[in-house]
Design a protein around this motif. Structure first.
Motif, PDB file in Angstrom:
ATOM      1  N   SER A  11      82.062 -52.707  -8.198  1.00 50.96           N
ATOM      2  CA  SER A  11      80.805 -52.697  -8.949  1.00 50.96           C
ATOM      3  C   SER A  11      80.683 -51.356  -9.670  1.00 50.96           C
ATOM      4  O   SER A  11      81.373 -50.390  -9.323  1.00 50.96           O
ATOM      5  N   PRO A  12      79.784 -51.254 -10.636  1.00 52.85           N
ATOM      6  CA  PRO A  12      79.562 -49.953 -11.284  1.00 52.85           C
ATOM      7  C   PRO A  12      79.169 -48.860 -10.289  1.00 52.85           C
ATOM      8  O   PRO A  12      79.626 -47.723 -10.399  1.00 52.85           O
ATOM      9  N   ASP A  13      78.360 -49.208  -9.281  1.00 54.20           N
ATOM     10  CA  ASP A  13      77.967 -48.217  -8.267  1.00 54.20           C
ATOM     11  C   ASP A  13      79.168 -47.783  -7.434  1.00 54.20           C
ATOM     12  O   ASP A  13      79.306 -46.601  -7.105  1.00 54.20           O
ATOM     13  N   GLU A  14      80.037 -48.725  -7.080  1.00 52.73           N
ATOM     14  CA  GLU A  14      81.234 -48.377  -6.312  1.00 52.73           C
ATOM     15  C   GLU A  14      82.171 -47.495  -7.134  1.00 52.73           C
ATOM     16  O   GLU A  14      82.760 -46.554  -6.609  1.00 52.73           O
ATOM     17  N   LEU A  15      82.302 -47.790  -8.415  1.00 52.63           N
ATOM     18  CA  LEU A  15      83.145 -46.965  -9.273  1.00 52.63           C
ATOM     19  C   LEU A  15      82.605 -45.543  -9.351  1.00 52.63           C
ATOM     20  O   LEU A  15      83.357 -44.571  -9.257  1.00 52.63           O
ATOM     21  N   GLU A  16      81.315 -45.412  -9.471  1.00 55.55           N
ATOM     22  CA  GLU A  16      80.694 -44.082  -9.531  1.00 55.55           C
ATOM     23  C   GLU A  16      80.935 -43.312  -8.233  1.00 55.55           C
ATOM     24  O   GLU A  16      81.261 -42.129  -8.255  1.00 55.55           O
ATOM     25  N   ARG A  17      80.806 -43.991  -7.100  1.00 55.82           N
ATOM     26  CA  ARG A  17      81.055 -43.325  -5.811  1.00 55.82           C
ATOM     27  C   ARG A  17      82.533 -42.951  -5.682  1.00 55.82           C
ATOM     28  O   ARG A  17      82.865 -41.881  -5.181  1.00 55.82           O
ATOM     29  N   ALA A  18      83.424 -43.820  -6.143  1.00 57.33           N
ATOM     30  CA  ALA A  18      84.865 -43.561  -6.041  1.00 57.33           C
ATOM     31  C   ALA A  18      85.254 -42.303  -6.815  1.00 57.33           C
ATOM     32  O   ALA A  18      86.190 -41.598  -6.422  1.00 57.33           O
ATOM     33  N   ARG A  19      84.558 -42.027  -7.889  1.00 64.86           N
ATOM     34  CA  ARG A  19      84.867 -40.834  -8.678  1.00 64.86           C
ATOM     35  C   ARG A  19      84.693 -39.556  -7.891  1.00 64.86           C
ATOM     36  O   ARG A  19      85.363 -38.556  -8.142  1.00 64.86           O
ATOM     37  N   THR A  20      83.787 -39.559  -6.941  1.00 61.61           N
ATOM     38  CA  THR A  20      83.508 -38.344  -6.176  1.00 61.61           C
ATOM     39  C   THR A  20      84.013 -38.405  -4.737  1.00 61.61           C
ATOM     40  O   THR A  20      84.017 -37.397  -4.057  1.00 61.61           O
ATOM     41  N   THR A  23      88.579 -40.644  -0.791  1.00 62.06           N
ATOM     42  CA  THR A  23      88.898 -41.150   0.545  1.00 62.06           C
ATOM     43  C   THR A  23      88.173 -42.461   0.790  1.00 62.06           C
ATOM     44  O   THR A  23      88.746 -43.436   1.285  1.00 62.06           O
ATOM     45  N   TRP A  24      86.898 -42.502   0.438  1.00 63.03           N
ATOM     46  CA  TRP A  24      86.123 -43.736   0.569  1.00 63.03           C
ATOM     47  C   TRP A  24      86.730 -44.843  -0.287  1.00 63.03           C
ATOM     48  O   TRP A  24      86.850 -45.986   0.162  1.00 63.03           O
ATOM     49  N   ALA A  25      87.117 -44.522  -1.514  1.00 66.68           N
ATOM     50  CA  ALA A  25      87.700 -45.518  -2.410  1.00 66.68           C
ATOM     51  C   ALA A  25      89.001 -46.074  -1.834  1.00 66.68           C
ATOM     52  O   ALA A  25      89.250 -47.285  -1.895  1.00 66.68           O
ATOM     53  N   TYR A  26      89.827 -45.195  -1.280  1.00 64.55           N
ATOM     54  CA  TYR A  26      91.086 -45.632  -0.676  1.00 64.55           C
ATOM     55  C   TYR A  26      90.818 -46.574   0.499  1.00 64.55           C
ATOM     56  O   TYR A  26      91.455 -47.627   0.629  1.00 64.55           O
ATOM     57  N   GLU A  27      89.880 -46.198   1.347  1.00 65.36           N
ATOM     58  CA  GLU A  27      89.550 -47.043   2.500  1.00 65.36           C
ATOM     59  C   GLU A  27      88.994 -48.398   2.056  1.00 65.36           C
ATOM     60  O   GLU A  27      89.319 -49.434   2.649  1.00 65.36           O
ATOM     61  N   LEU A  28      88.174 -48.402   1.016  1.00 69.14           N
ATOM     62  CA  LEU A  28      87.647 -49.653   0.473  1.00 69.14           C
ATOM     63  C   LEU A  28      88.782 -50.546  -0.012  1.00 69.14           C
ATOM     64  O   LEU A  28      88.830 -51.744   0.282  1.00 69.14           O
ATOM     65  N   ALA A  29      89.728 -49.945  -0.737  1.00 72.91           N
ATOM     66  CA  ALA A  29      90.858 -50.709  -1.257  1.00 72.91           C
ATOM     67  C   ALA A  29      91.735 -51.257  -0.139  1.00 72.91           C
ATOM     68  O   ALA A  29      92.163 -52.419  -0.172  1.00 72.91           O
ATOM     69  N   MET A  30      92.036 -50.432   0.860  1.00 75.33           N
ATOM     70  CA  MET A  30      92.898 -50.880   1.954  1.00 75.33           C
ATOM     71  C   MET A  30      92.234 -51.975   2.779  1.00 75.33           C
ATOM     72  O   MET A  30      92.882 -52.927   3.220  1.00 75.33           O
ATOM     73  N   THR A  31      90.916 -51.884   2.970  1.00 73.74           N
ATOM     74  CA  THR A  31      90.192 -52.928   3.691  1.00 73.74           C
ATOM     75  C   THR A  31      90.240 -54.242   2.920  1.00 73.74           C
ATOM     76  O   THR A  31      90.500 -55.297   3.501  1.00 73.74           O
ATOM     77  N   ALA A  32      90.025 -54.174   1.610  1.00 75.86           N
ATOM     78  CA  ALA A  32      90.086 -55.387   0.787  1.00 75.86           C
ATOM     79  C   ALA A  32      91.489 -55.986   0.818  1.00 75.86           C
ATOM     80  O   ALA A  32      91.648 -57.208   0.921  1.00 75.86           O
ATOM     81  N   ARG A  33      92.501 -55.133   0.766  1.00 80.15           N
ATOM     82  CA  ARG A  33      93.887 -55.620   0.819  1.00 80.15           C
ATOM     83  C   ARG A  33      94.178 -56.277   2.160  1.00 80.15           C
ATOM     84  O   ARG A  33      94.698 -57.400   2.229  1.00 80.15           O
ATOM     85  N   ASP A  34      93.827 -55.606   3.239  1.00 77.55           N
ATOM     86  CA  ASP A  34      94.134 -56.107   4.581  1.00 77.55           C
ATOM     87  C   ASP A  34      93.366 -57.379   4.915  1.00 77.55           C
ATOM     88  O   ASP A  34      93.839 -58.204   5.694  1.00 77.55           O
ATOM     89  N   ASP A  35      92.180 -57.553   4.332  1.00 73.55           N
ATOM     90  CA  ASP A  35      91.360 -58.748   4.572  1.00 73.55           C
ATOM     91  C   ASP A  35      91.688 -59.886   3.608  1.00 73.55           C
ATOM     92  O   ASP A  35      91.007 -60.910   3.626  1.00 73.55           O
TER      93      ASP A  35
END
Length: 91
Positions: A11-20, A23-35
């Protein structure tokens, strides 16, 4: 050597958070991949082929770098040795 492409729909909010918070963005991506989430997909080795075809069609967003930059990349020639000097990321 090849480059495998992976995509995560955010989402736009997630993209904004990922910019800063990478680590959170990586964990979000790995969780989505693993699930096996529908938010995650991979182009595997077709990545370069897709980039080539879209470039030939005049697609203006550079797929390899993405539409959003997370770090400032120095202005260098794409095939120069400087392009692969990542020391500036460690500063």
């Amino acid at each position: 050597m090849s480059m495998n492409g992976n995509w995560l729909r955010v989402s736009p909010d997630e993209l904004e958070r990922a910019r800063t918070d990478l680590t959170w963005a990586y964990e979000l991506a790995m969780t989505a991949r693993d699930d096996n989430s529908g938010r995650w997909t991979a182009t595997d080795k077709a990545w370069n082929g897709l980039d080539f075809l879209l470039d030939r069609l005049g697609f203006e967003i550079p797929l390899v770098l993405g539409a959003e930059a997370f770090v400032e990349v120095p202005d260098v020639e794409p095939d120069s040795e400087e392009m692969f000097d990542f020391r500036y990321l460690l500063a």
